[in-house]
Design an enzyme around this catalytic site. Structure first.
Site, PDB file in Angstrom:
ATOM      1  CG  HIS A  82      -1.770   1.199   1.319  1.00 44.56           C
ATOM      2  ND1 HIS A  82      -2.853   1.423   0.495  1.00 44.56           N
ATOM      3  CD2 HIS A  82      -1.695   2.267   2.140  1.00 44.56           C
ATOM      4  CE1 HIS A  82      -3.403   2.576   0.813  1.00 44.56           C
ATOM      5  NE2 HIS A  82      -2.724   3.095   1.806  1.00 44.56           N
ATOM      6  CD  GLU A  83       1.876   3.692   3.607  1.00 49.19           C
ATOM      7  OE1 GLU A  83       2.324   4.794   3.259  1.00 49.19           O
ATOM      8  OE2 GLU A  83       0.729   3.549   4.052  1.00 49.19           O
ATOM      9  CB  THR A  84       5.364   0.800  -2.818  1.00 51.11           C
ATOM     10  OG1 THR A  84       4.483  -0.288  -3.005  1.00 51.11           O
ATOM     11  CG2 THR A  84       6.424   0.479  -1.811  1.00 51.11           C
TER      12      THR A  84
END
Length: 151
Positions: A50-52
């Site tokens: 998700h954070e990438t």
């Protein structure tokens, strides 16, 4: 599977980079039972995925750089440019800030990482994306995602 050719980090986050760093945090993936450990791995990878994604900031602080031997304050781009540093930073953040909450459910991990901007109906579609990643990783690892998935 929710990723694949469209995955933002497909060519950056390699198995080799991950395995080179997981030994730096040997407690990662070592919770209670085998299912607890698989659940932690699924939760961490859901957040890493998700954070990438597009428009997501890497969560980096000076102490992370100090703990991992790079200048996180003056050269934060190191995390975005060096896969080994990126995984080590992600694992550092996980161990320091998220892992202690894993027993409270996946929703608690979302709150620990992005609660101020995603939880309490601030961004339900973003929360759902994280939950989708998590439940998919749990399925791939053969582990029940448990309760308390949302924040």
């Amino acid at each position: 599977m929710l990723y694949g050719s469209g995955c933002a980090g497909k060519n950056f986050y390699t198995q080799s980079a991950f395995l080179n760093n997981v030994n730096s945090y040997s407690q990662f993936g070592q919770l209670g039972s085998a299912d607890d450990s698989k659940g932690e791995v699924a939760a961490a990878f859901a957040h890493f995925t998700h954070e990438t994604g597009p428009n997501m900031e890497l969560q980096l602080y000076g102490p992370c750089g100090q703990s991992n031997n790079f200048d996180g304050l003056n050269a934060p781009e190191t995390v975005a440019n060096v896969p080994v540093v990126s995984f080590k930073s992600a694992l550092w953040f996980w161990i320091q800030n998220v892992r202690p909450l894993i027993s409270q459910g996946f929703g608690a991990t979302i709150r620990a990482i992005n609660g101020a901007i995603e939880c309490d109906e601030k961004s339900p579609s973003t929360v759902q994306t994280s939950i989708n990643y998590y439940t998919d990783y749990c399925s791939q690892l053969g582990v029940d995602p448990g309760a308390n998935l949302s924040c």
